[in-house]
Write a protein that holds these residues in place. Structure first.
Motif, PDB file in Angstrom:
ATOM      1  N   SER A   1      34.972  -8.086  20.321  1.00  0.00           N
ATOM      2  CA  SER A   1      34.514  -9.320  19.688  1.00  0.00           C
ATOM      3  C   SER A   1      34.974 -10.522  20.503  1.00  0.00           C
ATOM      4  CB  SER A   1      35.042  -9.429  18.253  1.00  0.00           C
ATOM      5  OG  SER A   1      36.433  -9.661  18.249  1.00  0.00           O
TER       6      SER A   1
ATOM      7  N   ASP B   1      34.718  -2.280  12.361  1.00  0.00           N
ATOM      8  CA  ASP B   1      34.126  -3.616  12.273  1.00  0.00           C
ATOM      9  C   ASP B   1      34.980  -4.542  11.418  1.00  0.00           C
ATOM     10  OD1 ASP B   1      31.985  -2.951  13.884  1.00  0.00           O
ATOM     11  OD2 ASP B   1      30.806  -2.229  12.194  1.00  0.00           O
TER      12      ASP B   1
ATOM     13  N   SER C   1      29.908  -9.791  18.585  1.00  0.00           N
ATOM     14  CA  SER C   1      30.656  -8.540  18.604  1.00  0.00           C
ATOM     15  C   SER C   1      29.711  -7.414  18.999  1.00  0.00           C
ATOM     16  CB  SER C   1      31.300  -8.249  17.245  1.00  0.00           C
ATOM     17  OG  SER C   1      30.305  -8.024  16.280  1.00  0.00           O
TER      18      SER C   1
ATOM     19  N   SER D   1      35.075  -1.309  19.530  1.00  0.00           N
ATOM     20  CA  SER D   1      34.490  -2.585  19.129  1.00  0.00           C
ATOM     21  C   SER D   1      35.090  -3.705  19.974  1.00  0.00           C
ATOM     22  CB  SER D   1      34.775  -2.849  17.647  1.00  0.00           C
ATOM     23  OG  SER D   1      34.283  -4.099  17.262  1.00  0.00           O
TER      24      SER D   1
END
Length: 168
Positions: free
Chosen positions: A56, A146, A18, A54
């Motif tokens: 991932s 996160d 990530s 973010s």
């Protein structure tokens, strides 16, 4: 079937990664607004803006997943500090220096309900070498980016206890 024969070309590994980026900006303004017997009372107003992104990626056996999340958040906080006693201003000088602070505010975000913040604090300095601070705050918090976009890691045939539901 995790114990059966592996299909041709099956991946025999788990891989996750990530990455995240963020931008934060803060602005604070403060000053004194009224002279009280123990000294000047003070105020401050602060605001914060956060932008985060973010990404991932997870691979496990024959599956692969990608996810991307963006988040915008901001908050506004107002603080008021009031002196109660003061050795310098000769208001109950045997107690030293003591002040109380009150704070409140709101936090808001994209696709989130606004959350409130409330706080109270007491600062006491009975002498030059000792300063005691007590503070109590209550604040609602939304999950971080996160937490919202963490890669999924699955392990076959491992039992997991769900604390919320109370079951395996």
């Amino acid at each position: 079937d995790p114990f059966g024969p592996l299909p041709l070309g099956a991946r025999l590994y788990d891989k996750t990664w990530s990455s995240s980026d963020s931008l934060n900006a803060n602005l604070a303004v403060n000053g004194a607004f009224k002279m009280m017997p123990a000294g000047p009372s003070a105020w401050s107003i602060g605001t914060t803006f956060n932008w985060a992104s973010s990404n991932s990626h997870s691979e496990s056996f024959n599956t692969a997943e990608r996810d991307s999340t963006r988040q915008k958040r901001g908050d506004v906080r107002v603080t008021l500090a009031l002196p109660l006693v003061s050795r310098r201003m000769d208001v109950l000088p045997f107690l030293g220096e003591m002040s109380v602070s009150l704070s409140g505010g709101a936090s808001f975000g994209e696709r989130e309900v606004p959350r409130s913040m409330i706080g109270v604090g007491l600062s006491w300095s009975p002498g030059k070498m000792l300063n005691l601070n007590v503070q109590a705050n209550t604040e609602g918090a939304a999950p971080s980016i996160d937490q919202l976009n963490a890669p999924i890691v699955e392990t076959p045939n491992v039992r997991v206890y769900d604390f919320k539901r109370g079951e395996l």
